[in-house]
Write an enzyme that holds these catalytic residues in place. Sequence first.
Site, PDB file in Angstrom:
ATOM      1  N   ASP A  13       0.799  -1.233   0.000  1.00  0.00           N
ATOM      2  CA  ASP A  13       0.000   0.000   0.000  1.00  0.00           C
ATOM      3  C   ASP A  13       0.828   1.278   0.000  1.00  0.00           C
ATOM      4  O   ASP A  13       0.401   2.302   0.552  1.00  0.00           O
ATOM      5  CB  ASP A  13      -0.971  -0.016   1.181  1.00  0.00           C
ATOM      6  CG  ASP A  13      -2.199  -0.861   0.876  1.00  0.00           C
ATOM      7  OD1 ASP A  13      -2.604  -0.893  -0.305  1.00  0.00           O
ATOM      8  OD2 ASP A  13      -2.749  -1.487   1.793  1.00  0.00           O
ATOM      9  N   ASP A  38      -7.347  -3.885  -4.966  1.00  0.00           N
ATOM     10  CA  ASP A  38      -7.004  -2.541  -4.495  1.00  0.00           C
ATOM     11  C   ASP A  38      -5.695  -2.028  -5.085  1.00  0.00           C
ATOM     12  O   ASP A  38      -5.468  -0.821  -5.192  1.00  0.00           O
ATOM     13  CB  ASP A  38      -6.844  -2.527  -2.963  1.00  0.00           C
ATOM     14  CG  ASP A  38      -7.841  -3.388  -2.216  1.00  0.00           C
ATOM     15  OD1 ASP A  38      -8.314  -4.389  -2.782  1.00  0.00           O
ATOM     16  OD2 ASP A  38      -8.128  -3.071  -1.053  1.00  0.00           O
ATOM     17  N   GLY A  86      -9.746 -17.182  -7.106  1.00  0.00           N
ATOM     18  CA  GLY A  86     -10.140 -15.924  -6.499  1.00  0.00           C
ATOM     19  C   GLY A  86     -10.817 -16.172  -5.166  1.00  0.00           C
ATOM     20  O   GLY A  86     -11.515 -17.177  -4.994  1.00  0.00           O
ATOM     21  N   THR A  91     -12.064 -13.868  -1.226  1.00  0.00           N
ATOM     22  CA  THR A  91     -12.274 -12.548  -0.642  1.00  0.00           C
ATOM     23  C   THR A  91     -11.750 -12.541   0.776  1.00  0.00           C
ATOM     24  O   THR A  91     -11.635 -13.591   1.409  1.00  0.00           O
ATOM     25  CB  THR A  91     -13.762 -12.152  -0.649  1.00  0.00           C
ATOM     26  OG1 THR A  91     -13.848 -10.740  -0.460  1.00  0.00           O
ATOM     27  CG2 THR A  91     -14.562 -12.852   0.450  1.00  0.00           C
ATOM     28  N   ARG A 102     -16.194  -1.963  -2.175  1.00  0.00           N
ATOM     29  CA  ARG A 102     -15.055  -1.054  -2.332  1.00  0.00           C
ATOM     30  C   ARG A 102     -14.028  -1.611  -3.311  1.00  0.00           C
ATOM     31  O   ARG A 102     -13.407  -0.865  -4.068  1.00  0.00           O
ATOM     32  CB  ARG A 102     -14.412  -0.724  -0.991  1.00  0.00           C
ATOM     33  CG  ARG A 102     -13.513   0.494  -1.100  1.00  0.00           C
ATOM     34  CD  ARG A 102     -13.183   1.161   0.203  1.00  0.00           C
ATOM     35  NE  ARG A 102     -12.618   0.275   1.181  1.00  0.00           N
ATOM     36  CZ  ARG A 102     -13.284  -0.238   2.217  1.00  0.00           C
ATOM     37  NH1 ARG A 102     -14.551   0.070   2.395  1.00  0.00           N
ATOM     38  NH2 ARG A 102     -12.699  -1.033   3.073  1.00  0.00           N
ATOM     39  N   TRP A 111     -12.377   0.372  -6.209  1.00  0.00           N
ATOM     40  CA  TRP A 111     -10.928   0.492  -6.431  1.00  0.00           C
ATOM     41  C   TRP A 111     -10.618   0.081  -7.865  1.00  0.00           C
ATOM     42  O   TRP A 111      -9.742   0.656  -8.514  1.00  0.00           O
ATOM     43  CB  TRP A 111     -10.137  -0.384  -5.463  1.00  0.00           C
ATOM     44  CG  TRP A 111     -10.095  -0.029  -4.011  1.00  0.00           C
ATOM     45  CD1 TRP A 111     -10.152  -0.917  -2.964  1.00  0.00           C
ATOM     46  CD2 TRP A 111      -9.931   1.270  -3.395  1.00  0.00           C
ATOM     47  NE1 TRP A 111     -10.038  -0.255  -1.762  1.00  0.00           N
ATOM     48  CE2 TRP A 111      -9.907   1.089  -1.996  1.00  0.00           C
ATOM     49  CE3 TRP A 111      -9.809   2.565  -3.904  1.00  0.00           C
ATOM     50  CZ2 TRP A 111      -9.766   2.153  -1.090  1.00  0.00           C
ATOM     51  CZ3 TRP A 111      -9.683   3.626  -3.009  1.00  0.00           C
ATOM     52  CH2 TRP A 111      -9.662   3.411  -1.624  1.00  0.00           C
ATOM     53  N   SER A 132     -14.352  -3.011   7.378  1.00  0.00           N
ATOM     54  CA  SER A 132     -14.340  -4.480   7.258  1.00  0.00           C
ATOM     55  C   SER A 132     -15.514  -5.052   8.029  1.00  0.00           C
ATOM     56  O   SER A 132     -15.554  -4.951   9.256  1.00  0.00           O
ATOM     57  CB  SER A 132     -13.048  -5.055   7.845  1.00  0.00           C
ATOM     58  OG  SER A 132     -11.972  -4.796   6.993  1.00  0.00           O
ATOM     59  N   SER A 177     -18.518 -11.595   7.765  1.00  0.00           N
ATOM     60  CA  SER A 177     -19.661 -12.375   7.264  1.00  0.00           C
ATOM     61  C   SER A 177     -19.392 -13.840   7.602  1.00  0.00           C
ATOM     62  O   SER A 177     -18.280 -14.188   7.994  1.00  0.00           O
ATOM     63  CB  SER A 177     -19.795 -12.207   5.735  1.00  0.00           C
ATOM     64  OG  SER A 177     -18.987 -13.162   5.068  1.00  0.00           O
TER      65      SER A 177
END
Length: 381
Positions: free
Chosen positions: A95, A155, A213, A215, A227, A231, A342, A345
């Site tokens: 980042d 991101d 993939g 999450t 988001r 991004w 965040s 879930s």
Amino acid sequence: MTEISDATILQALDEASNQVLRNLPNFTYRCQNHSSVNNFYPACDNTQWTCGFWPGEICLAYEHTGSPALLHASYVLAESFLDRIVRRREVDHHDMGFLYTPSCVSLYHLDGSKRARTAALLAADQLMTRFQKKGSFLQAWGNMHDQKNHRFIIDCLMNLPLLYWASDQTGDERYREIALSHTRTCLHYSFRPDGSTYHTFFMDAQTGRPLRGETVQGYRFDSAWTRGQTWALYGLALSYRYTGDAICIEQFRQSAAYFLARLPADLIPYWDLIFTEGDEPRDSSSASIAACAFLEMAQHLPEQEAGYYRSWAKALMQNLFSFYRVTDPVCSNGLVLHGTYSKRSPFNSCTPEGVDECVSWGDYFYMEALTRLKGGWVSYW
Ligand code: GLY
């Protein structure tokens, strides 16, 4: 859809700049936390991935007001960012663009600070160390030799402008080449056929082949974390600016359509695009990021299509202003309410943080979108 007017844009920027000025005593020698607690940001050390957004707000407020107090605070914070990268405090992740573009590239651009430029170039060097040849991508998190971390996240498209900037500053094309390699990989694997996005994507550490993939912050592996989707939109628009590659526009169109089709009645999305109604938390920050994405891409599109995205950006900003902005500093020291950092879930692994709170990037991109709409802004990205 009601579009924000020129008068409201100025009112919103006046209000936001006044709130930034009010916050300076608390957040000049310390940073602003990633998210608020009961709508008030605590102070924090310069150790989070989000610390660049508050200095970015200061730079935008300085552009709007010309207040010397804001420029002074920018310089103080830039020193902290130089210290952070020199000492390598919490920089073993990707980042660097989120951290150093709004805090240091911005100040170099606004006032020619050589120390801010040095800090941003060191951050670009650090980002280069995250490149994985096996799979051709910038690794998001964790140890570079750990198969469990051999992945990139959507991101990261927002971290690439720092590399393009570093190439332009130094004449060294290696930064640009790494940015292009990551972009190619991301375009190949992060986007599903319907335009939605994976948050994270794993590659095989031995062969470099694509694995799967997943999450971390989205609701489910097969849903689209809101988001992340925005991004992607902003990252695609910026990638087009730097590469001129038409595939960025094609993917942007498809992914923007996916996002826009899932907005609830007041246009401010839920935290995951699997939700289109009900009482799940919103993520207001995604609306501001999408507005910036639409305004950036509009600069590169034929007029009719540009007008379509500008119109959406103005509608998002009108509703953020009308229903989500902080109107009374007694109630919050942020700018925009109802962001979500965040949300846990049953299917994801994130640490729950900042749910239905102000989030520092939400405030920053709210100001950036307003500044873009005011006109004449030269991008930090
Ligand atoms: N880049 C992490 C986030 O958007 O929460």
